[in-house]
Design an enzyme around this catalytic site. Structure first.
Site, mmCIF file in Angstrom:
data_model
loop_
_atom_site.group_PDB
_atom_site.id
_atom_site.type_symbol
_atom_site.label_atom_id
_atom_site.label_comp_id
_atom_site.label_asym_id
_atom_site.label_seq_id
_atom_site.Cartn_x
_atom_site.Cartn_y
_atom_site.Cartn_z
ATOM 1 N N THR A 182 -2.684 17.931 -1.637
ATOM 2 C CA THR A 182 -2.426 16.555 -2.019
ATOM 3 C C THR A 182 -3.633 15.989 -2.754
ATOM 4 O O THR A 182 -4.762 16.445 -2.557
ATOM 5 C CB THR A 182 -2.144 15.681 -0.786
ATOM 6 O OG1 THR A 182 -3.312 15.682 0.057
ATOM 7 C CG2 THR A 182 -0.958 16.203 0.005
ATOM 8 N N GLU A 327 4.423 17.469 -0.326
ATOM 9 C CA GLU A 327 4.961 18.027 0.908
ATOM 10 C C GLU A 327 6.431 18.423 0.817
ATOM 11 O O GLU A 327 6.954 19.057 1.736
ATOM 12 C CB GLU A 327 4.801 16.998 2.045
ATOM 13 C CG GLU A 327 3.364 16.704 2.438
ATOM 14 C CD GLU A 327 2.712 15.586 1.645
ATOM 15 O OE1 GLU A 327 1.722 15.004 2.144
ATOM 16 O OE2 GLU A 327 3.169 15.286 0.515
ATOM 17 N N LYS A 435 1.055 -7.972 3.984
ATOM 18 C CA LYS A 435 1.564 -8.808 5.077
ATOM 19 C C LYS A 435 0.885 -10.167 5.008
ATOM 20 O O LYS A 435 -0.306 -10.293 5.269
ATOM 21 C CB LYS A 435 1.322 -8.158 6.435
ATOM 22 C CG LYS A 435 2.093 -8.853 7.554
ATOM 23 C CD LYS A 435 2.085 -8.060 8.834
ATOM 24 C CE LYS A 435 3.023 -8.685 9.863
ATOM 25 N NZ LYS A 435 3.072 -7.914 11.127
ATOM 26 N N TRP A 440 6.442 -9.658 5.068
ATOM 27 C CA TRP A 440 6.112 -8.529 4.197
ATOM 28 C C TRP A 440 6.416 -8.855 2.746
ATOM 29 O O TRP A 440 7.450 -9.420 2.418
ATOM 30 C CB TRP A 440 6.898 -7.281 4.601
ATOM 31 C CG TRP A 440 6.523 -6.740 5.945
ATOM 32 C CD1 TRP A 440 7.278 -6.747 7.081
ATOM 33 C CD2 TRP A 440 5.290 -6.094 6.301
ATOM 34 N NE1 TRP A 440 6.597 -6.156 8.120
ATOM 35 C CE2 TRP A 440 5.372 -5.748 7.669
ATOM 36 C CE3 TRP A 440 4.124 -5.780 5.597
ATOM 37 C CZ2 TRP A 440 4.342 -5.098 8.334
ATOM 38 C CZ3 TRP A 440 3.103 -5.135 6.265
ATOM 39 C CH2 TRP A 440 3.215 -4.806 7.622
#
Length: 538
Positions: A182, A327, A435, A440
Site C-alpha cells: 500500500t 487489498e 465531525k 458528520w
C-alpha cells in the site's frame, strides 16, 4: 468435475497458442516505441524465466520489479509467477525510506530496474539487505555505468537464455503469484500477496459484459501503473483474451495519452481522475480524435460529475467509475448503468455514474454501522466491508492485519452509503470524515461539488480543529489556468447545494494539491500544514 488449477500459466499458454499474431505496443523512452507480437513476447518471457532461474530463482523466490508500463515489465508479470516465484511490483514513487522498507520486508532477492530509474536504486542499494542480483532493463545490449554490485543487462541475459524454457505444471492455485504494498500516508506500507487463483478469477470477472468486457477486439491502454495494484488487473486480463496492449512507458503526459489514443485507436483505458482532468484540458484547447474509445475507467479517488458529463456528452465516451484497493486485487465495483436506468433522467444517470457503482459478480459487499447493515436509502452511512475470492485475508507478515481483517471480512476504512439501486457511494475515509457539532460532513461530496465549477481544476476538503465545533471543513482549491475566483464566489456556489452547517469556514487557494504516489489527494499533509489555521487567523 476435473480438479484443474486456476493459475496464470494457462493465460500465458492461451496467448502463446491463439494470439501469437496480436500486438503489444511498448513505449520505453520519449523517442522509442517497440512493436512486438504476442508470439515474440512469449518467447522473450520464456527466456526471462530461464535467465532468472539461472540466477537462482526457485519456487517462492521474491523478484522485485522497479519499472514503468512497458513490455519488459509485462514479461516479468508472467515469467516470474509462471515459474512458481513471486513478483513484487515495487512502487517507484515511494520515498527512499519506504522503498528500503518494502524491498527488505518482502525479502526480494532479484531486482529488475528500468534504466531511467537506476539512480534511485543506486542511492539506497547499500541498505537493501536481501537483494543478491540486479538486472537493468534497457534498450541497449550493454550495461550503463552503475555503482550496483552483481548487476546484469536484461537483453544480454535474454540473448543467452532458452526460449523453450518449460514452466512447471504443478503450481498450486493458492500459491502466491505477486505482491504489492500500500502507499502509506502514515507508518510503513503494508504488503498484500496475490494468489494465482485470485488473479485468475479477477481476470475472468474483468472480461464479463457487465464489468469491463475486455475482449480480443479491444486495444487496451493501462495508464494506471503496473507497480500499483496490478495495473487494475488489465495486463493479466488482456493477455488472457488476446487484446492488443498499448503500454505508455515512462514520464507520460496528458498530451502523450491523447496521442496514443489517436495513433493506435485505443478502445479501453484506465487511470485516476487527475489523468482525465489533464486530458480534458487538452481536448478543450485542441481538436483531437478520441472517438475510438468505448470506455474510460477511472478510480483511486472521486470523479467530479462535471468531468464525467464532459466526456459522456461532449466526446461521447462512457466514463465509468471503478472502486478497489491494493487489498482487493483491486476491482470490486463499477458504475455501469443497469437496464432499469434507461428511463432515468439525465441527472439521475449522472448521479449513478458518479458513485462507485454496483459490486461485481463474485464479490460480496456490506455497509455496516453500530445499528447493523445500513438501509438502501442513499443517506445512512456506514463502513464498507468486503469478502470474496480475490479479496486478501491478511497483510504480509504485519500485525496490522487485525485492524482490518475481522470475522471473515475486509473492513475497508471507507465510509459509504448504498442507493436504492444498490450502488455504493463512498462519502469519505474514516480518517477524513468531518465531525462538526456532533454531525458528520462528507468531504468527498463537497470536493465533487467544488470540482464541478468551471473555474476549479482540483479541490480537497479537510477537517481542521475548532474550539467550539470540534472540527470544521476547510476547502483547498486549485484554479484552472487563467481562471479567477474569490472565496465568496466559492461559498456562494456551494450554498445552493448544501446545508449551511456544511459550508467550509474558509477557502485556501493553492498552486497544487499534494498527492500520494498513485495520484490520490494527500489530505494528511494538508491537515499537517493547515491544522493551526484558526490560530494563525487569530
Amino acid at each position: 468435475m476435473m480438479d484443474t488449477q486456476l493459475v496464470l500459466n494457462s493465460f500465458f499458454k492461451r496467448a502463446e497458442s491463439y494470439y501469437a499474431q496480436k500486438r503489444i505496443i511498448s513505449r520505453t523512452s520519449p523517442t522509442t516505441i517497440h512493436e512486438l507480437t504476442y508470439g515474440q513476447w512469449a518467447k522473450r518471457t520464456r527466456r526471462l524465466a530461464s535467465a532468472l532461474t539461472k540466477l537462482g530463482m526457485t519456487r517462492g523466490t521474491k523478484v522485485g520489479s522497479f519499472a514503468w508500463n512497458q513490455h519488459r515489465h509485462l514479461e516479468a508479470y508472467f515469467a516470474v509467477p509462471c515459474a512458481g516465484a513471486v513478483l513484487h511490483m515495487v512502487n517507484i514513487r515511494l520515498s527512499e525510506e519506504h522503498l528500503v522498507y518494502i524491498i527488505n520486508h518482502a525479502r526480494d532477492e532479484i531486482l529488475l530496474i528500468d534504466v531511467d530509474l537506476l539512480p534511485i536504486i543506486e542511492s539506497i542499494h547499500e541498505e537493501l539487505t536481501t537483494v543478491k542480483q540486479y538486472i537493468i532493463m534497457t534498450d541497449e545490449d550493454s550495461l550503463p555505468e552503475t555503482t550496483l554490485p552483481n548487476v546484469h543487462c536484461y537483453e544480454t541475459l535474454l540473448a543467452q537464455a532458452d526460449e523453450t524454457f518449460e514452466f512447471p505444471e504443478d503450481i498450486d492455485e493458492n500459491s502466491p503469484a505477486g505482491m504489492c504494498y500500500t502507499s502509506a500516508t502514515t507508518g510503513n506500507p503494508k504488503g498484500v500477496v496475490y494468489s494465482h487463483r485470485g488473479l485468475y478469477l479477477h481476470s475472468l470477472m474483468q472480461a464479463t459484459a457487465d464489468s469491463m468486457a475486455i475482449s480480443e477486439r479491444d486495444i487496451v491502454l493501462p495508464i494506471v501503473p503496473m507497480f500499483h495494484a496490478n495495473a487494475w488487473g488489465l495486463p493479466f486480463t488482456s493477455v488472457n483474451v488476446g487484446a492488443t496492449l498499448v503500454l505508455p512507458g515512462p514520464q507520460f503526459t496528458s498530451a502523450l495519452i491523447v496521442d496514443l489514443i489517436e495513433t493506435y485507436s485505443v478502445t479501453v483505458t484506465a487511470g485516476v481522475p487527475t489523468i482525465w482532468l489533464g486530458v480534458q484540458q487538452i481536448l478543450e484547447k485542441e481538436s483531437r480524435d478520441i472517438s475510438s474509445l468505448r470506455a474510460i475507467y477511472a478510480g483511486g479517488s472521486a470523479s467530479p460529475k462535471g468531468l464525467i458529463q464532459a466526456f459522456e456528452k461532449e466526446y461521447n465516451v462512457p466514463y465509468i467509475v471503478v472502486y478497489g484497493m491494493t487489498e482487493t486485487t483491486p476491482i470490486v465495483t463499477l458504475s455501469q448503468y443497469q437496464s432499469w436506468m434507461d428511463d432515468y433522467s439525465e441527472e439521475e444517470r449522472l448521479e449513478a455514474r458518479a458513485t462507485q457503482g454496483i459490486t461485481v459478480t463474485g464479490i460480496e459487499s456490506s455497509i455496516v454501522n453500530e445499528d447493523g447493515e445500513v438501509p438502501w436509502d442513499g443517506q445512512t452511512m456506514g463502513e464498507l466491508r468486503l469478502r470474496g475470492p480475490w479479496i486478501s485475508n491478511e497483510y504480509y507478515e504485519d500485525e496490522r492485519t487485525l485492524d482490518v481483517y475481522r470475522d471473515g471480512w475486509l473492513y475497508t476504512g471507507d465510509i459509504a452509503v448504498r442507493t436504492k439501486d444498490g450502488f455504493i457511494k463512498i462519502t469519505d475515509r474514516t480518517k477524513d470524515l468531518i465531525k462538526s457539532g456532533g454531525e458528520w460532513i462528507s468531504s468527498v461530496d463537497l470536493e465533487n461539488a467544488l470540482m464541478s465549477h468551471d473555474a476549479i481544476f482540483e479541490a480537497a476538503v479537510i477537517a481542521i480543529p475548532h474550539v467550539k465545533w470540534q472540527e470544521r471543513p476547510l476547502a483547498c482549491v486549485v484554479l484552472k489556468e487563467g481562471a479567477t475566483l474569490s472565496k465568496e464566489e466559492v461559498i456562494a456556489y456551494l450554498e445552493t447545494q448544501f446545508a449551511k452547517w456544511w459550508m467550509p469556514d474558509d477557502v485556501v487557494f493553492l498552486k497544487e494539491i499534494p498527492k500520494t504516489s498513485v495520484g490520490k489527494f494527500l489530505k494528511a499533509k494538508l491537515r499537517d500544514e493547515l491544522n493551526t489555521f484558526y490560530e494563525v487567523k487569530l
